[in-house]
Design a protein around this motif. Sequence first.
Motif, PDB file in Angstrom:
ATOM      1  N   PHE A   3       5.403  -2.968  -7.255  1.00 52.95           N
ATOM      2  CA  PHE A   3       5.244  -4.337  -6.761  1.00 52.95           C
ATOM      3  C   PHE A   3       3.809  -4.751  -7.049  1.00 52.95           C
ATOM      4  O   PHE A   3       2.870  -3.966  -6.877  1.00 52.95           O
ATOM      5  CB  PHE A   3       5.591  -4.465  -5.258  1.00 52.95           C
ATOM      6  CG  PHE A   3       4.599  -3.820  -4.346  1.00 52.95           C
ATOM      7  CD1 PHE A   3       4.698  -2.477  -4.036  1.00 52.95           C
ATOM      8  CD2 PHE A   3       3.555  -4.555  -3.792  1.00 52.95           C
ATOM      9  CE1 PHE A   3       3.778  -1.867  -3.196  1.00 52.95           C
ATOM     10  CE2 PHE A   3       2.621  -3.951  -2.950  1.00 52.95           C
ATOM     11  CZ  PHE A   3       2.737  -2.606  -2.648  1.00 52.95           C
TER      12      PHE A   3
ATOM     13  N   ILE B 123       1.059  -7.454  -6.283  1.00 60.48           N
ATOM     14  CA  ILE B 123       0.480  -8.572  -5.533  1.00 60.48           C
ATOM     15  C   ILE B 123      -1.013  -8.674  -5.841  1.00 60.48           C
ATOM     16  O   ILE B 123      -1.531  -9.732  -6.185  1.00 60.48           O
ATOM     17  CB  ILE B 123       0.697  -8.369  -4.013  1.00 60.48           C
ATOM     18  CG1 ILE B 123       2.197  -8.425  -3.676  1.00 60.48           C
ATOM     19  CG2 ILE B 123      -0.084  -9.419  -3.216  1.00 60.48           C
ATOM     20  CD1 ILE B 123       2.530  -8.182  -2.220  1.00 60.48           C
ATOM     21  N   THR B 124      -1.725  -7.544  -5.727  1.00 61.36           N
ATOM     22  CA  THR B 124      -3.193  -7.537  -5.805  1.00 61.36           C
ATOM     23  C   THR B 124      -3.711  -7.975  -7.171  1.00 61.36           C
ATOM     24  O   THR B 124      -3.181  -7.571  -8.210  1.00 61.36           O
ATOM     25  CB  THR B 124      -3.713  -6.119  -5.480  1.00 61.36           C
ATOM     26  OG1 THR B 124      -3.128  -5.695  -4.252  1.00 61.36           O
ATOM     27  CG2 THR B 124      -5.231  -6.101  -5.370  1.00 61.36           C
TER      28      THR B 124
ATOM     29  N   GLY C  94      -7.043  -8.388  -2.732  1.00 60.42           N
ATOM     30  CA  GLY C  94      -5.711  -8.022  -2.260  1.00 60.42           C
ATOM     31  C   GLY C  94      -5.491  -8.331  -0.789  1.00 60.42           C
ATOM     32  O   GLY C  94      -4.364  -8.505  -0.341  1.00 60.42           O
ATOM     33  N   SER C  95      -6.594  -8.405  -0.020  1.00 64.03           N
ATOM     34  CA  SER C  95      -6.445  -8.608   1.435  1.00 64.03           C
ATOM     35  C   SER C  95      -5.867  -9.977   1.757  1.00 64.03           C
ATOM     36  O   SER C  95      -5.146 -10.146   2.735  1.00 64.03           O
ATOM     37  CB  SER C  95      -7.798  -8.489   2.138  1.00 64.03           C
ATOM     38  OG  SER C  95      -8.365  -7.254   1.894  1.00 64.03           O
TER      39      SER C  95
ATOM     40  N   PHE D 237      -4.577  -2.333  -9.480  1.00 62.37           N
ATOM     41  CA  PHE D 237      -4.138  -1.303  -8.523  1.00 62.37           C
ATOM     42  C   PHE D 237      -2.625  -1.315  -8.292  1.00 62.37           C
ATOM     43  O   PHE D 237      -2.165  -1.170  -7.166  1.00 62.37           O
ATOM     44  CB  PHE D 237      -4.873  -1.460  -7.171  1.00 62.37           C
ATOM     45  CG  PHE D 237      -6.347  -1.206  -7.275  1.00 62.37           C
ATOM     46  CD1 PHE D 237      -6.821   0.065  -7.547  1.00 62.37           C
ATOM     47  CD2 PHE D 237      -7.258  -2.241  -7.143  1.00 62.37           C
ATOM     48  CE1 PHE D 237      -8.182   0.315  -7.672  1.00 62.37           C
ATOM     49  CE2 PHE D 237      -8.616  -2.013  -7.271  1.00 62.37           C
ATOM     50  CZ  PHE D 237      -9.079  -0.737  -7.531  1.00 62.37           C
TER      51      PHE D 237
ATOM     52  N   GLU E  12      -9.192  -3.454   8.486  1.00 59.50           N
ATOM     53  CA  GLU E  12      -9.813  -4.668   9.052  1.00 59.50           C
ATOM     54  C   GLU E  12      -8.811  -5.825   9.101  1.00 59.50           C
ATOM     55  O   GLU E  12      -8.832  -6.635  10.031  1.00 59.50           O
ATOM     56  CB  GLU E  12     -11.044  -5.089   8.229  1.00 59.50           C
ATOM     57  CG  GLU E  12     -12.231  -4.140   8.316  1.00 59.50           C
ATOM     58  CD  GLU E  12     -12.013  -2.818   7.614  1.00 59.50           C
ATOM     59  OE1 GLU E  12     -11.148  -2.742   6.701  1.00 59.50           O
ATOM     60  OE2 GLU E  12     -12.686  -1.828   7.969  1.00 59.50           O
TER      61      GLU E  12
HETATM   62  C1  LIG Z   1      -4.408   3.782  -4.772  1.00 57.79           C
HETATM   63  C2  LIG Z   1      -4.061   2.354  -4.544  1.00 57.79           C
HETATM   64  C3  LIG Z   1      -2.771   1.925  -4.806  1.00 57.79           C
HETATM   65  C4  LIG Z   1      -2.440   0.568  -4.637  1.00 57.79           C
HETATM   66  N1  LIG Z   1      -1.177   0.146  -4.958  1.00 57.79           N
HETATM   67  C5  LIG Z   1      -0.899  -1.189  -4.949  1.00 57.79           C
HETATM   68  C6  LIG Z   1       0.359  -1.683  -5.428  1.00 57.79           C
HETATM   69  O1  LIG Z   1       1.244  -0.906  -5.815  1.00 57.79           O
HETATM   70  N2  LIG Z   1       0.571  -3.024  -5.461  1.00 57.79           N
HETATM   71  C7  LIG Z   1      -0.375  -3.918  -5.033  1.00 57.79           C
HETATM   72  O2  LIG Z   1      -0.115  -5.120  -5.074  1.00 57.79           O
HETATM   73  N3  LIG Z   1      -1.576  -3.488  -4.572  1.00 57.79           N
HETATM   74  C8  LIG Z   1      -1.857  -2.147  -4.528  1.00 57.79           C
HETATM   75  N4  LIG Z   1      -3.074  -1.687  -4.080  1.00 57.79           N
HETATM   76  C9  LIG Z   1      -4.069  -2.670  -3.701  1.00 57.79           C
HETATM   77  C10 LIG Z   1      -4.315  -2.721  -2.219  1.00 57.79           C
HETATM   78  O3  LIG Z   1      -3.234  -3.334  -1.570  1.00 57.79           O
HETATM   79  C11 LIG Z   1      -5.646  -3.500  -2.049  1.00 57.79           C
HETATM   80  O4  LIG Z   1      -6.680  -2.624  -2.506  1.00 57.79           O
HETATM   81  C12 LIG Z   1      -5.868  -3.921  -0.643  1.00 57.79           C
HETATM   82  O5  LIG Z   1      -4.948  -4.917  -0.279  1.00 57.79           O
HETATM   83  C13 LIG Z   1      -7.286  -4.502  -0.487  1.00 57.79           C
HETATM   84  O6  LIG Z   1      -7.571  -5.461  -1.469  1.00 57.79           O
HETATM   85  P1  LIG Z   1      -8.909  -5.326  -2.356  1.00 57.79           P
HETATM   86  O7  LIG Z   1      -9.011  -3.958  -2.863  1.00 57.79           O
HETATM   87  O8  LIG Z   1      -8.933  -6.446  -3.302  1.00 57.79           O
HETATM   88  O9  LIG Z   1     -10.076  -5.511  -1.297  1.00 57.79           O
HETATM   89  P2  LIG Z   1     -10.631  -6.932  -0.697  1.00 57.79           P
HETATM   90  O10 LIG Z   1      -9.505  -7.810  -0.392  1.00 57.79           O
HETATM   91  O11 LIG Z   1     -11.689  -7.411  -1.594  1.00 57.79           O
HETATM   92  O12 LIG Z   1     -11.278  -6.378   0.611  1.00 57.79           O
HETATM   93  C14 LIG Z   1     -12.384  -5.458   0.565  1.00 57.79           C
HETATM   94  C15 LIG Z   1     -12.679  -4.966   1.958  1.00 57.79           C
HETATM   95  O13 LIG Z   1     -13.117  -6.071   2.750  1.00 57.79           O
HETATM   96  C16 LIG Z   1     -12.758  -5.864   4.080  1.00 57.79           C
HETATM   97  N5  LIG Z   1     -12.018  -7.041   4.552  1.00 57.79           N
HETATM   98  C17 LIG Z   1     -11.077  -7.751   3.886  1.00 57.79           C
HETATM   99  N6  LIG Z   1     -10.621  -8.776   4.642  1.00 57.79           N
HETATM  100  C18 LIG Z   1     -11.299  -8.699   5.823  1.00 57.79           C
HETATM  101  C19 LIG Z   1     -11.286  -9.456   7.036  1.00 57.79           C
HETATM  102  N7  LIG Z   1     -10.455 -10.487   7.196  1.00 57.79           N
HETATM  103  N8  LIG Z   1     -12.134  -9.079   8.026  1.00 57.79           N
HETATM  104  C20 LIG Z   1     -12.973  -8.033   7.876  1.00 57.79           C
HETATM  105  N9  LIG Z   1     -13.022  -7.278   6.761  1.00 57.79           N
HETATM  106  C21 LIG Z   1     -12.201  -7.604   5.764  1.00 57.79           C
HETATM  107  C22 LIG Z   1     -11.917  -4.593   4.151  1.00 57.79           C
HETATM  108  O14 LIG Z   1     -12.751  -3.524   4.526  1.00 57.79           O
HETATM  109  C23 LIG Z   1     -11.470  -4.412   2.719  1.00 57.79           C
HETATM  110  O15 LIG Z   1     -11.217  -3.059   2.410  1.00 57.79           O
HETATM  111  C24 LIG Z   1      -3.412  -0.339  -4.180  1.00 57.79           C
HETATM  112  C25 LIG Z   1      -4.701   0.110  -3.882  1.00 57.79           C
HETATM  113  C26 LIG Z   1      -5.035   1.434  -4.057  1.00 57.79           C
HETATM  114  C27 LIG Z   1      -6.427   1.872  -3.727  1.00 57.79           C
END
Ligand SMILES: Cc1cc2nc3c(=O)[nH]c(=O)nc-3n(C[C@H](O)[C@H](O)[C@H](O)COP(=O)(O)OP(=O)(O)OC[C@H]3O[C@@H](n4cnc5c(N)ncnc54)[C@H](O)[C@@H]3O)c2cc1C
Length: 387
Positions: free
Chosen positions: A132, A134-135, A140-141, A166, A375
Amino acid sequence: MTVFPGFTLPDELRVLREQIRRFIREEIVPLEQRLDPDAPGLPEEDYERLAARTKAAGLWALGAPEEHGGGGLDTFSMSVVLEEMAQHRMGLYNVGCGVFGRYPPPAIWAGTKEQIKKYAEPTVREGWRTFFAITEPSGGSDPAGAIQTRAERRGDRWVLNGRKVFISNAHHARWGLVWARTGKDKGRAGISCFIVEPGTPGFTAKNIRTIRTAAIPNDVTLEDVELPADALVGAEGQGLDLAFDLLVKNRFPYSATNLGVAVAAHRMAIAHAKQRSTFGVPLSQRQAIQWMLADAEVEIRACRWLIWEGAWKADRGEDARVEASIAKLYSSEVLGRVVDAAVQIHGGYGVSKEFPLERWYREARVRRIGEGPSEVHRMVIARQLFR
Ligand SMILES: Cc1cc2nc3c(=O)[nH]c(=O)nc-3n(C[C@H](O)[C@H](O)[C@H](O)COP(=O)(O)OP(=O)(O)OC[C@H]3O[C@@H](n4cnc5c(N)ncnc54)[C@H](O)[C@@H]3O)c2cc1C
């Protein structure tokens, strides 16, 4: 099977749990011991053989709907069962893609009869790998704000352009779901969900190396990827609602795998503390060690009840979104703390590849980021408090 949780589990669930425990001990552990401890998964041949044995034992895809070829267990039962299924070296990889079944991304269940028949049912039956997506590089958050991948309607086709990061398993999946912007709305209502087969021209996936060993994530590029009109899942603009509504229930079994690995690490730590002596005294008699283990025991029990209560509510059709966030947040953090303590109690052996602890330690770290970082779940819980 529908169960009502109390202090005693129904007999049928306890029998099932015992059967899984035996299956892991007799079939999975000996196989894992022969493999490279960093193997991303079982070699295909071993996987096929083991999957056939899982099916013969009646343990395959227990959580998929019965009418679509699964075992039809409810969320509560799956949470009990997956705690057990996770108790082996590759256990954290087990939810959705292990030897106990591979499940399609939940949003597909909102698809048409034809989509379910063509994609979801063979996934359940044959154990196809799926992904899937999404990110994106922009984050991704907050997918509603970050998704930039576009899907444009051209005649009877959809054309996708964008990049996803990812994305676990995209390089070797049979099919997957991709979320892309279709409408003018800049938020949630502008996002739709599509079925994409990785072989489609314009789709490329490149591995991203991380500390996690299993379910390797990928950098996915979509360049003029043409899809038929019926690749759209659900209605236009409904994509993120499908993703999140259907994910809520899944969070309990997912959290149960965190719990299962915590339980396994804790059991290893207790056994090691009993047999290892330093300065002429077994570690189990040191208060410093006893307190680590006592804290782990408390957290494990609390975690189990949070998962069970939330799963039970979800099965009753109650709104369990906050409970799902609580379960995901707490189980991933308990997993990290319990495995960390187990590594410490094992000393050098804790970081040796002879034992599964070092792998769990690395993979546990990812669990506080994937499926929503801690978070974001705290934010969901806090929103409810101030509503
Ligand atoms: C090994 C692995 C497998 C994955 N597999 C998938 C997959 O199959 N499909 C998919 O779609 N995604 C996948 N992901 C992505 C994962 O869902 C995202 O890494 C996650 O949603 C966070 O998004 P980001 O890495 O862009 O971090 P960001 O969204 O940039 O966030 C960075 C950090 O900011 C902080 N933060 C974010 N929002 C807030 C808030 N509101 N308040 C306070 N702090 C906050 C948190 O500490 C967060 O870790 C995978 C990730 C990893 C590491």
